[in-house]
Design an enzyme around this catalytic site. Structure first.
Site, PDB file in Angstrom:
ATOM      1  N   HIS A  45      -2.375   7.027   5.150  1.00 18.14           N
ATOM      2  CA  HIS A  45      -3.672   5.296   4.978  1.00 18.14           C
ATOM      3  C   HIS A  45      -4.866   4.545   5.608  1.00 18.14           C
ATOM      4  O   HIS A  45      -4.519   4.675   6.958  1.00 18.14           O
ATOM      5  CB  HIS A  45      -1.906   4.021   4.586  1.00 18.14           C
ATOM      6  N   ASN A  53     -10.313  -0.263   2.085  1.00 18.55           N
ATOM      7  CA  ASN A  53      -8.410  -0.218   2.115  1.00 18.55           C
ATOM      8  C   ASN A  53      -8.951  -0.542   0.796  1.00 18.55           C
ATOM      9  O   ASN A  53      -8.625  -1.730  -0.102  1.00 18.55           O
ATOM     10  CB  ASN A  53      -7.805  -1.192   3.000  1.00 18.55           C
ATOM     11  N   CYS A  90       0.770  -1.127  -0.074  1.00 15.13           N
ATOM     12  CA  CYS A  90      -0.002  -0.246  -0.279  1.00 15.13           C
ATOM     13  C   CYS A  90       0.863   1.114   0.198  1.00 15.13           C
ATOM     14  O   CYS A  90       0.218   2.446  -0.654  1.00 15.13           O
ATOM     15  CB  CYS A  90      -0.599   0.250   1.136  1.00 15.13           C
TER      16      CYS A  90
HETATM   17  N1  COA Z   1     -15.764 -10.568  11.656  1.00  9.64           N
HETATM   18  C1  COA Z   1     -16.384 -10.946  12.804  1.00  9.64           C
HETATM   19  N2  COA Z   1     -15.227 -12.087  13.355  1.00  9.64           N
HETATM   20  C2  COA Z   1     -14.309 -12.144  12.940  1.00  9.64           C
HETATM   21  C3  COA Z   1     -13.780 -10.898  11.412  1.00  9.64           C
HETATM   22  C4  COA Z   1     -14.871 -10.643  11.085  1.00  9.64           C
HETATM   23  N3  COA Z   1     -14.869 -10.122   9.344  1.00  9.64           N
HETATM   24  N4  COA Z   1     -12.536 -11.025  11.359  1.00  9.64           N
HETATM   25  C5  COA Z   1     -12.151 -11.795  12.555  1.00  9.64           C
HETATM   26  N5  COA Z   1     -12.556 -12.360  13.158  1.00  9.64           N
HETATM   27  C6  COA Z   1     -13.002 -12.910  13.870  1.00  9.64           C
HETATM   28  C7  COA Z   1     -11.311 -13.539  14.320  1.00  9.64           C
HETATM   29  O1  COA Z   1     -11.531 -15.004  13.567  1.00  9.64           O
HETATM   30  C8  COA Z   1     -10.607 -13.705  15.719  1.00  9.64           C
HETATM   31  O2  COA Z   1     -12.207 -14.908  16.567  1.00  9.64           O
HETATM   32  P1  COA Z   1     -11.439 -16.010  17.887  1.00  9.64           P
HETATM   33  O3  COA Z   1     -11.059 -15.096  19.038  1.00  9.64           O
HETATM   34  O4  COA Z   1     -12.774 -16.802  18.255  1.00  9.64           O
HETATM   35  O5  COA Z   1     -10.031 -16.816  16.991  1.00  9.64           O
HETATM   36  C9  COA Z   1     -11.768 -12.844  16.241  1.00  9.64           C
HETATM   37  O6  COA Z   1     -12.412 -12.027  15.715  1.00  9.64           O
HETATM   38  C10 COA Z   1     -10.343 -12.179  17.346  1.00  9.64           C
HETATM   39  O7  COA Z   1      -9.242 -11.549  15.534  1.00  9.64           O
HETATM   40  P2  COA Z   1      -8.269 -10.554  15.420  1.00  9.64           P
HETATM   41  O8  COA Z   1      -7.046 -11.336  14.110  1.00  9.64           O
HETATM   42  O9  COA Z   1      -7.398 -11.193  16.581  1.00  9.64           O
HETATM   43  O10 COA Z   1      -9.018  -9.721  15.518  1.00  9.64           O
HETATM   44  P3  COA Z   1      -8.119  -7.627  15.618  1.00  9.64           P
HETATM   45  O11 COA Z   1      -8.925  -7.393  16.713  1.00  9.64           O
HETATM   46  O12 COA Z   1      -6.911  -8.156  15.396  1.00  9.64           O
HETATM   47  O13 COA Z   1      -8.712  -6.981  13.785  1.00  9.64           O
HETATM   48  C11 COA Z   1      -7.870  -6.962  12.090  1.00  9.64           C
HETATM   49  C12 COA Z   1      -9.026  -7.781  13.128  1.00  9.64           C
HETATM   50  C13 COA Z   1      -7.703  -7.055  10.731  1.00  9.64           C
HETATM   51  C14 COA Z   1      -9.371  -5.808  11.370  1.00  9.64           C
HETATM   52  C15 COA Z   1      -7.055  -5.982  13.001  1.00  9.64           C
HETATM   53  O14 COA Z   1      -6.164  -6.762  13.250  1.00  9.64           O
HETATM   54  C16 COA Z   1      -6.434  -4.971  11.659  1.00  9.64           C
HETATM   55  O15 COA Z   1      -6.935  -4.144  10.870  1.00  9.64           O
HETATM   56  N6  COA Z   1      -5.570  -5.418  11.625  1.00  9.64           N
HETATM   57  C17 COA Z   1      -4.689  -4.561  10.368  1.00  9.64           C
HETATM   58  C18 COA Z   1      -4.989  -5.407   9.359  1.00  9.64           C
HETATM   59  C19 COA Z   1      -4.404  -4.035   7.806  1.00  9.64           C
HETATM   60  O16 COA Z   1      -4.433  -2.522   8.370  1.00  9.64           O
HETATM   61  N7  COA Z   1      -4.184  -4.226   6.679  1.00  9.64           N
HETATM   62  C20 COA Z   1      -3.621  -3.165   5.917  1.00  9.64           C
HETATM   63  C21 COA Z   1      -2.271  -3.438   5.754  1.00  9.64           C
HETATM   64  S1  COA Z   1      -2.540  -1.893   4.375  1.00  9.64           S
END
Ligand code: COA
Length: 341
Positions: free
Chosen positions: A260, A290, A118
């Site tokens: 971003h 995103n 990105c």
């Molecule tokens: N809906 C519901 N539950 C979801 C889900 C969704 N779309 N996606 C993941 N979960 C669940 C997971 O399976 C996990 O369940 P579990 O505890 O039973 O295993 C739980 O939610 C927590 O997952 P986790 O990955 O720890 O959540 P989080 O608080 O870190 O949020 C993101 C997930 C992806 C939103 C977050 O990590 C994030 O924004 N990361 C940065 C990603 C990013 O910006 N990427 C692009 C960079 S260019």
């Protein structure tokens, strides 16, 4: 030193283009095990735009580029170079930039794609600025364009709720006439030891296409979301503070922070660590999700169109992504077309 020397470089036009179809969180609730509440709370995203079948990254890039050229008051033949930052090119080769150049009939221009997650948008802006500051080019079209919806596994709730399609563009010029902004500095970094955090592993040299790569879903974006979140929170605040200082500025002297548009929680937590008020940032990820290399172009364009960026204000644009790469570029707003009246 991140400050540019040589000829001054100006942003003289911007443009954006979004596919028509809007995919809401409620639509996603019917596709995967998720809820609107979860997506909004964890990311801030409510809707995203999705390209129609056959609508290519080069089509979005062309439309955004054409609008940016019009806003700069330039013709395609005035362009010396076209750079397209993308992680979802129509094909691995030819590049998207060459197709845009051909469609625009920018007969004097070179064309190249830049792929750096990105952050490709900020890298492309820095390279375009260096090319103009050194005297190599006079006018460069820089585009960020993505059709990530083609690279997503729509059964994977960890990724499919996050991304959207779109394109944004800027024209950079040595001629200050009608300039929106002047580019002051840029700082670019990478931590390639974390290349496993975001990847698209299938179909190339490491994992040539095979029944196995299809079965294992390697032809789609893979992301360790939680680790990405931690990486950005650790790396970005110190980096941004340092690049402000190297540019002779305190974070408090930056009037607008254009991040971003990946996740509202990341934006809020980085701003908190920098002790910057959230009123100093512009957010449109709620509408677009995103859009990877396109996102900061969409945000800058809309912030400007809404009249938020006033002459002489300092604007810091920053991005992060696969690699893990990150970077920023600092601009000083100018009078724009109003100054000519
Ligand atoms: N809906 C519901 N539950 C979801 C889900 C969704 N779309 N996606 C993941 N979960 C669940 C997971 O399976 C996990 O369940 P579990 O505890 O039973 O295993 C739980 O939610 C927590 O997952 P986790 O990955 O720890 O959540 P989080 O608080 O870190 O949020 C993101 C997930 C992806 C939103 C977050 O990590 C994030 O924004 N990361 C940065 C990603 C990013 O910006 N990427 C692009 C960079 S260019």
């Amino acid at each position: 030193m991140p400050l540019f020397s040589g000829k001054p470089v100006f942003v003289t036009g911007t443009g954006i283009h979004l596919p028509k179809r809007v995919l809401t969180n409620q639509d996603l609730e019917k596709m995967v095990d998720t809820t609107d509440e979860w997506i909004v709370e964890r990311t801030g995203i409510r809707t995203r735009h999705i390209a129609a079948p056959g609508e290519l990254t080069s089509d979005l890039a062309y439309a955004a580029g054409l609008e940016a050229l019009g806003s700069a008051g330039l013709k395609p033949e005035n362009l010396d170079m076209i750079l397209v930052a993308t992680n979802s090119p129509d094909t691995l080769f030819p590049g998207v930039a060459a197709k845009v150049q051909g469609k625009l009939e920018a007969t004097r221009a070179g064309a190249a794609d830049l792929q750096s997650g990105c952050t490709g948008c900020v890298y492309a802006l820095a390279i375009a600025t260096a090319g103009i500051a050194s005297g190599l080019w006079e006018n460069v079209l820089v585009v960020g364009a993505e059709v990530l919806s083609s690279l997503i596994n729509w059964q994977d709730r960890n990724t499919c709720v996050l991304f959207g399609d779109g394109a944004g563009a800027m024209v950079l010029s040595s001629n200050p006439a009608g300039a929106l902004a002047r580019i002051l500095s840029s700082d670019l970094r990478s931590d390639g030891t974390r290349h496993d955090l975001i990847s698209f592993p299938g179909g190339l040299v490491e994992n040539p296409t095979s029944p196995n790569t299809l079965e294992e879903n390697l032809h789609s974006v893979q992301m360790k979301g939680n680790e990405v979140f931690k990486f950005v929170n650790q790396a970005l605040p110190g980096f941004l503070r340092e690049s402000c200082e190297k540019s002779g500025l305190e974070p408090a002297q930056i009037d607008w922070w254009i991040f971003h548009q990946a996740n509202l929680r990341i934006i809020d937590s980085v701003l908190k660590r920098l002790q910057v008020d959230s009123s100093k940032t512009f957010v449109n990820l709620d509408k677009y999700g995103n859009t990877s290399a396109a996102s900061v172009f969409l945000a800058f364009h809309e912030a400007y169109a809404e009249g938020k960026l006033a002459p002489s204000q300092k604007v810091l644009i920053t991005s992060f992504g696969a690699g893990m790469t990150y970077g920023d570029i600092i601009l000083e707003m100018q009078g724009g077309r109003h100054a000519e009246k």
